[in-house]
Design a protein around this motif. Sequence first.
Motif, PDB file in Angstrom:
ATOM      1  N   THR A 182       0.810  -1.221   0.000  1.00  0.00           N
ATOM      2  CA  THR A 182       0.000   0.000   0.000  1.00  0.00           C
ATOM      3  C   THR A 182       0.844   1.273   0.000  1.00  0.00           C
ATOM      4  N   ALA A 183       2.150   1.131  -0.101  1.00  0.00           N
ATOM      5  CA  ALA A 183       3.043   2.280   0.089  1.00  0.00           C
ATOM      6  C   ALA A 183       2.776   3.406  -0.913  1.00  0.00           C
ATOM      7  N   ASN A 184       2.484   3.057  -2.173  1.00  0.00           N
ATOM      8  CA  ASN A 184       2.347   4.077  -3.215  1.00  0.00           C
ATOM      9  C   ASN A 184       0.900   4.412  -3.554  1.00  0.00           C
ATOM     10  N   LEU A 185      -0.019   3.957  -2.741  1.00  0.00           N
ATOM     11  CA  LEU A 185      -1.428   4.240  -2.992  1.00  0.00           C
ATOM     12  C   LEU A 185      -1.795   5.609  -2.422  1.00  0.00           C
ATOM     13  N   PRO A 186      -2.810   6.271  -2.990  1.00  0.00           N
ATOM     14  CA  PRO A 186      -3.219   7.577  -2.458  1.00  0.00           C
ATOM     15  C   PRO A 186      -3.763   7.450  -1.040  1.00  0.00           C
ATOM     16  N   ASP A 187      -3.829   8.585  -0.352  1.00  0.00           N
ATOM     17  CA  ASP A 187      -4.302   8.588   1.034  1.00  0.00           C
ATOM     18  C   ASP A 187      -5.699   7.977   1.142  1.00  0.00           C
ATOM     19  N   TYR A 188      -6.551   8.319   0.178  1.00  0.00           N
ATOM     20  CA  TYR A 188      -7.898   7.752   0.192  1.00  0.00           C
ATOM     21  C   TYR A 188      -8.417   7.675  -1.228  1.00  0.00           C
ATOM     22  N   SER A 189      -9.081   6.562  -1.539  1.00  0.00           N
ATOM     23  CA  SER A 189      -9.679   6.385  -2.859  1.00  0.00           C
ATOM     24  C   SER A 189     -10.950   5.558  -2.716  1.00  0.00           C
ATOM     25  N   PHE A 190     -12.078   6.091  -3.202  1.00  0.00           N
ATOM     26  CA  PHE A 190     -13.320   5.326  -3.205  1.00  0.00           C
ATOM     27  C   PHE A 190     -13.172   4.061  -4.035  1.00  0.00           C
ATOM     28  N   VAL A 191     -12.468   4.167  -5.172  1.00  0.00           N
ATOM     29  CA  VAL A 191     -12.301   3.018  -6.063  1.00  0.00           C
ATOM     30  C   VAL A 191     -11.467   1.942  -5.388  1.00  0.00           C
ATOM     31  N   ASP A 192     -10.324   2.334  -4.816  1.00  0.00           N
ATOM     32  CA  ASP A 192      -9.481   1.349  -4.126  1.00  0.00           C
ATOM     33  C   ASP A 192     -10.209   0.725  -2.942  1.00  0.00           C
ATOM     34  N   ARG A 193     -11.002   1.521  -2.263  1.00  0.00           N
ATOM     35  CA  ARG A 193     -11.743   0.996  -1.104  1.00  0.00           C
ATOM     36  C   ARG A 193     -12.648  -0.161  -1.517  1.00  0.00           C
ATOM     37  N   MET A 194     -13.223  -0.079  -2.703  1.00  0.00           N
ATOM     38  CA  MET A 194     -14.117  -1.142  -3.169  1.00  0.00           C
ATOM     39  C   MET A 194     -13.355  -2.332  -3.734  1.00  0.00           C
ATOM     40  N   ALA A 195     -12.188  -2.071  -4.353  1.00  0.00           N
ATOM     41  CA  ALA A 195     -11.569  -3.095  -5.192  1.00  0.00           C
ATOM     42  C   ALA A 195     -10.367  -3.801  -4.574  1.00  0.00           C
ATOM     43  N   HIS A 196      -9.833  -3.290  -3.494  1.00  0.00           N
ATOM     44  CA  HIS A 196      -8.569  -3.846  -2.998  1.00  0.00           C
ATOM     45  C   HIS A 196      -8.606  -4.072  -1.479  1.00  0.00           C
ATOM     46  N   HIS A 197      -7.446  -4.447  -0.946  1.00  0.00           N
ATOM     47  CA  HIS A 197      -7.199  -4.593   0.480  1.00  0.00           C
ATOM     48  C   HIS A 197      -7.799  -5.871   1.068  1.00  0.00           C
ATOM     49  N   THR A 198      -7.151  -6.953   0.699  1.00  0.00           N
ATOM     50  CA  THR A 198      -7.449  -8.294   1.203  1.00  0.00           C
ATOM     51  C   THR A 198      -6.316  -8.710   2.141  1.00  0.00           C
TER      52      THR A 198
END
Length: 619
Positions: free
Chosen positions: A234-250
Motif C-alpha cells: 500500500t506504500a504508493n497508494l493515495p491517502d484515500y480512494s473510493f475506487v481502491d476501497r471497493m476493489a482492494h485490500h485483502t
Amino acid sequence: MYLLPQPKHLNLAEGQFILKPSTCLLLDATCDFDDLNAIVTLQEEIQKSTSFMLPISKSFHAQNVQGTIQFVKKAGFSKEAYALSITADAVTITASTGAGIFYGVQTLRQIIRQSGAVVPALEIADEPHFANRGFYHDLTRGKVATLETLKELVDRAAFYKLNQIQLYVEHSFAFAGLSEVWMDKDPITAEEILLLDQYCQKRHVELVPSLSTFGHFYEILKSKSFNHLCEIDTANLPDYSFVDRMAHHTLNTLEEGSFELVEKMLNEFIPLFSSSQFNICCDETFDLGRGRSKEKADEVGSGRLYVDFLNKIITCVKQHDKKVMFWGDVILHHPELLSEIPEDVVCLTWDYSSTCGDHSVKTIAETGREQYVCPGVGGWSMLMNLMWNAFENIRRMAEHGREHGATGLLNTDWGDYGHVNLFANSMPGMIHGANLSWNPQTEETDFTQTYQAISRLEYGDTSETLVSLLHQLSGRQGACWSEVVRWKELQHNKHDEVEVLSSFNVERILNGYQTALTVEQSLLALSGSIRHNTFDMQEFLIAAKGIQVVDDFVLTLIQDKVGTPEAVPTMNKVELAAALETWFTQYASIWRARNKESELYRIREVVAYMSGYLRDNIA
C-alpha cells in the motif's frame, strides 16, 4: 385492499366489523407479555387511524366474547403461521406462538390502516415460504446510522414480517486497539448493539452479526499498524480512494498476524449478539494471490489459500456455538473445493442483476448445502435506487430460491462510494423483498400494483402514485454519483477522462434532468397528503435535486472535455457551483437527521472538488 406480504390464503366475505371506542383488545389467558407487545402496536395503529384508544384485557374465554378483537393461542399452527378471522361479531387472531400472533397483528394493522373503523369481513390462513427473511444494511462504507434510525428500520422491517436484520461492519465498530482506524468514523458501539438486539427481540427480528473477516479490509489495512498484513503493498497508494476501497485490500493469508487480527475482532464482536448465527462475509477477496502471497498461490492455487483461511475463521466462530454464514461468490469460482467447507455452513448466494439466472443457486443446491438467496435493492452509488431493476432482481432471486430449496432470502442494501444513497430510497425494495420472501408465488414483471400497494401502506398515499414517481426518477438517471467520483480520481489520466466522458449518452442525461425536475414538482405537490413516514419525502426530494445538479455537472464536463455540441447544461459554471454547494448543505442536514456525522466529509470533499473545477474553468 392491499396486503404486503400477500397472504397464502385470503377469502373476502360479506359484511364488516365496526370498531368502537368500547371495543376491547382481548388476550386469551395463555398469551404472555410477548403477545402484549404486539397488541400494544395494534392499539397504537388503531388510535392513529380512528382516534380510539381501545382498552386491553385478558380472559379465560377470549374466543367467545362478541364485539372484541381476540387473540388466541392454540396448538396446530407452524412456528410463524396464523389465522385471521373478521366477522360482524368479532375479530380473531389465532396462532400457536408469539411470532404467529405478531404476524397476524401486522396483517390486521395493514387492514385498519386502509379501512379505518369499518373493517371488512374476511378469512386469512397464512404462513411464510422462506423461514429466514432478512434485510442487510451497510453500516461501514461512510454512513453509520443512529440507534434511533436502526430501531426505525427494525420497526419497518417487522411490519412486513421480516425476521432477520444484518448490519455490515468492516471497521465501523469501536474495536479495542483499532482506534486509529475508527477515530473519525463515528462507529457503532457495544451498548448500541446490545440495545438494538433487545429491541429486535421484542419484534421477532433476529439481529445477526455480520463482520468482514477476509476481503474489504481497506480502512484497517491502510493504517500504519496493520498495513503489513495487506496482500498488496500500500506504500504508493493515495491517502484515500473510493475506487481502491471497493476493489482492494485483502488480508495476506500467509502472514501470521492476519488471523490473529481476525480472531481478536471476532472474540470482541460475537458476545454482543444473542443470535445463534454469524456472517463472516469473506467475499470479493480480489487481491488474494496477486501480491505478497503470489508465489504460494502459483504453487497451490488461490482457491486453496482462500479455503484454508476461510476454514480457520469458521472454526474460530464455531467454537462459540454459532452457525456460520459466508458470501458464496469466491467459492463459486472454485467449486471443486466446496466439499472442503463444513457442511453445516450456510452459503449466501448473491446476484444483483435484473437478468440474473439460477446457475449459482443451482450449483450450491446440488451440493446439498443450506443457502440463502441474496438480491439487492439497487441503491449503491445512486442518488435514487434503480426501482425496476431491483424489483426484477428480487423477483428472480426469490424464484430461484423457491425452485432450488433455499431456506432464506437476504435482501441487501449497500453503500458504495461513500453511501450517498439515502435510507428512504431503499424502503420500497426492502418491502418488495419482504413480500416475496413470505410468498414468492409470482411471475409478474409489471410492478405497478406493488408500487401502488407500497405507496398506500407505507406512506398513506391515497393517490397510490408515490413509488411510481420514484420509479420514473430512478429509470432516467443518466449519470451516477459513482461516475463523478471516478472522474475525480481519474484526473491524473486525461486520456481515460475523455474516454469515460465520451461514453455518456447525452440525450439520456438531458432527459434524466428533465424527469428529475418534473418528479421533484410532483413530489412537492404530493407531500402534503403523505400520512406515514413523512420524513422520507425529504430524502426523495433531495435525491431528485441531486440528480439535477449531477446531470448538469456531467453535461458541463462533456462540453469542456469532449466538445459535444448537444451537451448544454441549464446553468453556467458560477450558478452550478453555487447550486452544488446549496444542495450539499441541504443533503448534509438530511443525512444528520438519521445518521451520525460518520464520513459525510468525504461526500463534501467530492462536491467541493466539483465546485472548484467549475470556478477554475470559467471561460
